[in-house]
Design a protein around this motif. Structure first.
Motif, PDB file in Angstrom:
ATOM      1  N   LEU A 132      74.943   9.892  43.158  1.00 31.46           N
ATOM      2  CA  LEU A 132      74.835  11.411  42.500  1.00 31.46           C
ATOM      3  C   LEU A 132      73.510  12.078  43.349  1.00 31.46           C
ATOM      4  CD1 LEU A 132      75.450  11.044  38.748  1.00 31.46           C
ATOM      5  CD2 LEU A 132      77.159  11.698  40.751  1.00 31.46           C
ATOM      6  N   PRO A 133      72.270  11.338  43.242  1.00 22.49           N
ATOM      7  CA  PRO A 133      71.250  12.157  44.188  1.00 22.49           C
ATOM      8  C   PRO A 133      71.560  12.610  45.631  1.00 22.49           C
ATOM      9  CG  PRO A 133      70.332  10.207  42.790  1.00 22.49           C
ATOM     10  CD  PRO A 133      72.039  10.155  42.861  1.00 22.49           C
ATOM     11  N   PRO A 134      72.091  11.733  46.432  1.00 23.23           N
ATOM     12  CA  PRO A 134      72.409  12.157  47.907  1.00 23.23           C
ATOM     13  C   PRO A 134      73.415  13.393  47.817  1.00 23.23           C
ATOM     14  CG  PRO A 134      72.734   9.800  47.768  1.00 23.23           C
ATOM     15  CD  PRO A 134      72.642  10.278  46.165  1.00 23.23           C
ATOM     16  N   LEU A 135      74.052  13.548  46.641  1.00 25.87           N
ATOM     17  CA  LEU A 135      75.057  14.785  46.831  1.00 25.87           C
ATOM     18  C   LEU A 135      74.409  16.080  46.001  1.00 25.87           C
ATOM     19  CD1 LEU A 135      78.559  12.903  46.377  1.00 25.87           C
ATOM     20  CD2 LEU A 135      77.801  13.814  48.400  1.00 25.87           C
ATOM     21  N   HIS A 136      73.237  15.671  45.406  1.00 28.88           N
ATOM     22  CA  HIS A 136      72.783  16.630  44.599  1.00 28.88           C
ATOM     23  C   HIS A 136      73.503  17.049  43.177  1.00 28.88           C
ATOM     24  CE1 HIS A 136      69.752  17.570  47.350  1.00 28.88           C
ATOM     25  NE2 HIS A 136      70.697  17.719  48.504  1.00 28.88           N
ATOM     26  N   GLY A 137      74.294  15.803  42.995  1.00 34.51           N
ATOM     27  CA  GLY A 137      75.200  15.722  41.637  1.00 34.51           C
ATOM     28  C   GLY A 137      74.185  15.432  40.371  1.00 34.51           C
ATOM     29  N   LEU A 138      74.846  15.742  39.243  1.00 29.95           N
ATOM     30  CA  LEU A 138      74.116  15.373  37.901  1.00 29.95           C
ATOM     31  C   LEU A 138      74.935  14.549  37.087  1.00 29.95           C
ATOM     32  CD1 LEU A 138      73.303  19.169  37.331  1.00 29.95           C
ATOM     33  CD2 LEU A 138      71.825  17.692  38.366  1.00 29.95           C
ATOM     34  N   GLU A 139      74.253  13.871  36.406  1.00 34.83           N
ATOM     35  CA  GLU A 139      75.108  12.975  35.249  1.00 34.83           C
ATOM     36  C   GLU A 139      75.399  13.711  34.147  1.00 34.83           C
ATOM     37  OE1 GLU A 139      73.864   8.893  33.973  1.00 34.83           O
ATOM     38  OE2 GLU A 139      72.063   9.231  35.375  1.00 34.83           O
ATOM     39  N   GLY A 140      76.416  13.412  33.674  1.00 34.42           N
ATOM     40  CA  GLY A 140      77.027  14.280  32.436  1.00 34.42           C
ATOM     41  C   GLY A 140      76.989  13.111  31.133  1.00 34.42           C
ATOM     42  N   GLU A 141      77.693  13.660  30.134  1.00 39.49           N
ATOM     43  CA  GLU A 141      77.636  12.626  28.995  1.00 39.49           C
ATOM     44  C   GLU A 141      78.563  11.795  29.284  1.00 39.49           C
ATOM     45  OE1 GLU A 141      75.675  12.567  26.505  1.00 39.49           O
ATOM     46  OE2 GLU A 141      74.639  14.407  27.338  1.00 39.49           O
ATOM     47  N   HIS A 142      78.435  10.384  29.486  1.00 35.32           N
ATOM     48  CA  HIS A 142      79.311   9.359  29.640  1.00 35.32           C
ATOM     49  C   HIS A 142      79.784   8.799  28.339  1.00 35.32           C
ATOM     50  CE1 HIS A 142      77.403   9.449  33.521  1.00 35.32           C
ATOM     51  NE2 HIS A 142      76.234   8.920  32.992  1.00 35.32           N
ATOM     52  N   ALA A 143      80.995   8.214  28.200  1.00 31.12           N
ATOM     53  CA  ALA A 143      81.737   7.600  27.164  1.00 31.12           C
ATOM     54  C   ALA A 143      81.598   5.978  27.264  1.00 31.12           C
ATOM     55  CB  ALA A 143      83.089   8.263  26.825  1.00 31.12           C
ATOM     56  N   PHE A 144      81.468   5.312  26.195  1.00 32.27           N
ATOM     57  CA  PHE A 144      81.327   3.841  26.329  1.00 32.27           C
ATOM     58  C   PHE A 144      82.151   3.147  25.518  1.00 32.27           C
ATOM     59  CE2 PHE A 144      77.415   5.729  27.569  1.00 32.27           C
ATOM     60  CZ  PHE A 144      76.936   4.953  28.727  1.00 32.27           C
ATOM     61  N   GLY A 145      83.259   2.424  26.010  1.00 35.80           N
ATOM     62  CA  GLY A 145      84.334   1.705  25.491  1.00 35.80           C
ATOM     63  C   GLY A 145      84.664   0.348  26.062  1.00 35.80           C
ATOM     64  N   ALA A 146      85.807  -0.009  26.260  1.00 35.97           N
ATOM     65  CA  ALA A 146      86.207  -1.168  26.946  1.00 35.97           C
ATOM     66  C   ALA A 146      85.720  -1.262  28.350  1.00 35.97           C
ATOM     67  CB  ALA A 146      87.656  -1.388  26.888  1.00 35.97           C
ATOM     68  N   ASN A 147      85.902   0.263  29.014  1.00 37.38           N
ATOM     69  CA  ASN A 147      85.261   0.434  30.193  1.00 37.38           C
ATOM     70  C   ASN A 147      84.281   1.598  29.909  1.00 37.38           C
ATOM     71  OD1 ASN A 147      86.238  -1.509  31.796  1.00 37.38           O
ATOM     72  ND2 ASN A 147      88.351  -0.623  31.897  1.00 37.38           N
ATOM     73  N   ILE A 148      83.770   2.089  30.955  1.00 38.45           N
ATOM     74  CA  ILE A 148      82.901   3.382  30.931  1.00 38.45           C
ATOM     75  C   ILE A 148      83.760   4.508  31.722  1.00 38.45           C
ATOM     76  CG2 ILE A 148      80.921   4.637  31.497  1.00 38.45           C
ATOM     77  CD1 ILE A 148      79.501   1.609  31.872  1.00 38.45           C
ATOM     78  N   THR A 149      83.747   5.563  30.774  1.00 37.15           N
ATOM     79  CA  THR A 149      84.283   6.879  31.226  1.00 37.15           C
ATOM     80  C   THR A 149      82.916   7.604  31.804  1.00 37.15           C
ATOM     81  OG1 THR A 149      85.977   6.915  29.700  1.00 37.15           O
ATOM     82  CG2 THR A 149      85.220   9.016  30.850  1.00 37.15           C
ATOM     83  N   PHE A 150      82.576   7.487  33.152  1.00 38.98           N
ATOM     84  CA  PHE A 150      81.700   8.164  33.835  1.00 38.98           C
ATOM     85  C   PHE A 150      82.005   9.613  34.220  1.00 38.98           C
ATOM     86  CE2 PHE A 150      79.056   8.847  37.491  1.00 38.98           C
ATOM     87  CZ  PHE A 150      77.675   8.347  37.365  1.00 38.98           C
ATOM     88  N   ARG A 151      80.899  10.414  33.711  1.00 40.75           N
ATOM     89  CA  ARG A 151      80.972  12.112  33.637  1.00 40.75           C
ATOM     90  C   ARG A 151      79.859  12.617  34.724  1.00 40.75           C
ATOM     91  NH1 ARG A 151      82.649  11.449  28.045  1.00 40.75           N
ATOM     92  NH2 ARG A 151      84.922  11.959  28.091  1.00 40.75           N
ATOM     93  N   ALA A 152      80.329  13.370  35.579  1.00 37.35           N
ATOM     94  CA  ALA A 152      79.292  13.829  36.543  1.00 37.35           C
ATOM     95  C   ALA A 152      79.276  15.278  36.669  1.00 37.35           C
ATOM     96  CB  ALA A 152      79.045  12.966  37.741  1.00 37.35           C
ATOM     97  N   LEU A 153      78.439  16.164  37.239  1.00 32.61           N
ATOM     98  CA  LEU A 153      78.843  17.362  37.646  1.00 32.61           C
ATOM     99  C   LEU A 153      78.344  17.375  39.147  1.00 32.61           C
ATOM    100  CD1 LEU A 153      77.360  19.593  35.022  1.00 32.61           C
ATOM    101  CD2 LEU A 153      79.451  19.142  35.373  1.00 32.61           C
ATOM    102  N   LEU A 154      79.236  17.813  40.098  1.00 28.26           N
ATOM    103  CA  LEU A 154      79.118  17.887  41.575  1.00 28.26           C
ATOM    104  C   LEU A 154      79.043  19.355  42.112  1.00 28.26           C
ATOM    105  CD1 LEU A 154      81.720  15.100  42.420  1.00 28.26           C
ATOM    106  CD2 LEU A 154      79.406  14.726  42.071  1.00 28.26           C
ATOM    107  N   PRO A 155      78.020  19.519  43.164  1.00 29.34           N
ATOM    108  CA  PRO A 155      78.169  20.639  43.766  1.00 29.34           C
ATOM    109  C   PRO A 155      79.403  21.112  44.418  1.00 29.34           C
ATOM    110  CG  PRO A 155      76.281  19.551  44.446  1.00 29.34           C
ATOM    111  CD  PRO A 155      77.276  18.477  43.681  1.00 29.34           C
ATOM    112  N   GLN A 156      79.996  22.279  44.190  1.00 30.39           N
ATOM    113  CA  GLN A 156      81.348  22.295  44.713  1.00 30.39           C
ATOM    114  C   GLN A 156      81.424  22.401  46.385  1.00 30.39           C
ATOM    115  OE1 GLN A 156      82.303  26.508  43.369  1.00 30.39           O
ATOM    116  NE2 GLN A 156      83.461  25.690  41.650  1.00 30.39           N
ATOM    117  N   GLY A 157      82.429  21.630  46.749  1.00 32.85           N
ATOM    118  CA  GLY A 157      82.585  21.091  48.017  1.00 32.85           C
ATOM    119  C   GLY A 157      82.100  19.712  48.682  1.00 32.85           C
ATOM    120  N   SER A 158      81.701  18.916  47.390  1.00 31.59           N
ATOM    121  CA  SER A 158      81.082  17.499  47.603  1.00 31.59           C
ATOM    122  C   SER A 158      82.095  16.699  46.904  1.00 31.59           C
ATOM    123  CB  SER A 158      79.890  17.362  46.915  1.00 31.59           C
ATOM    124  OG  SER A 158      79.795  17.441  45.700  1.00 31.59           O
ATOM    125  N   GLU A 159      83.133  17.080  46.504  1.00 33.93           N
ATOM    126  CA  GLU A 159      84.492  16.124  45.490  1.00 33.93           C
ATOM    127  C   GLU A 159      84.828  15.149  46.625  1.00 33.93           C
ATOM    128  OE1 GLU A 159      84.338  20.471  43.968  1.00 33.93           O
ATOM    129  OE2 GLU A 159      84.377  19.673  45.954  1.00 33.93           O
TER     130      GLU A 159
END
Length: 212
Positions: free
Chosen positions: A152-179
């Motif tokens: 995330l840092p190289p893209l200036h992205g931000l961590e979101g609220e992750h969900a933890f279960g059998a696997n992780i649902t990793f959530r993030a906010l990305l600057p538009q255009g970096s998807e």
């Protein structure tokens, strides 16, 4: 709707100039009623001060107001407002309280003092960028969790609220255009095993230094 700048937080600063105390206050606001409320609160708190000069700008509707509150015309409200306009900051309220120290500062001295007080308060508050971010999420195994955060840092992205279960649902906010860049890194990390999914757009304020 394009990005814009706001104060990061509320702040208060103080200095003395030729025995006059200047107390600067800044708040982020979204409505004119909020600005008016802060001004009235400050006037009540510092009711014994000679002047409570103020200014505010509300982005919605293009509202711009200022007052010299008894100081010579053009020596307080406008110089304060000019500090924020120079930085391009909107959705703010600023009040500078002056306790007169018995020494006249003159028009030039007042202009500099009120401008300095507003600038000190804004510097203490910080400046944030409000912009649209692309919200993404990706399901990943736990061993990849820390590695994904490093992307995330190289893209200036931000961590979101992750969900933890059998696997992780990793959530993030990305600057538009970096998807696509983020998706490409995930494909490389997982050998094509997982990819992000765009879940929407979110407006969020982020400190300017973190967003650049």
């Amino acid at each position: 709707m394009s990005e814009y700048l706001i104060p990061t937080a509320s702040a208060e600063t103080e200095f003395t100039e030729k025995r006059s105390r200047f107390i600067g206050h800044v708040w982020p606001v979204e409505e004119e009623a909020q600005a008016r409320a802060y001004i009235e609160q400050t006037k009540k708190k510092y009711h014994d001060a000679r002047h409570n000069c103020w200014c505010y700008v509300i982005r919605s509707g293009g509202v711009v107001r200022y007052s010299d509150d008894g100081e010579p015309q053009g020596t307080a409200g406008q110089p304060m407002l000019g500090v924020f306009q120079k930085e391009g900051v909107e959705n703010f309220c600023c009040v500078v309280t002056r306790y007169f120290g018995g020494v006249l500062l003159g028009a030039g001295g007042l202009t500099r003092a009120y401008g300095r007080s507003a600038k000190d308060a804004l510097d203490a508050a910080g400046i944030s960028v409000v912009r649209p971010w692309t919200a993404v999420e990706v399901g990943c195994p736990y061993p990849f969790f820390e590695r994904l955060k490093l992307e995330l840092p190289p893209l200036h992205g931000l961590e979101g609220e992750h969900a933890f279960g059998a696997n992780i649902t990793f959530r993030a906010l990305l600057p538009q255009g970096s998807e696509e860049a983020f998706a490409q890194r995930l494909r490389e990390l997982s050998a094509g095993g997982f990819a992000p999914r765009v879940t929407g757009t979110q407006w969020k304020a982020v400190p300017r230094e973190a967003a650049e």
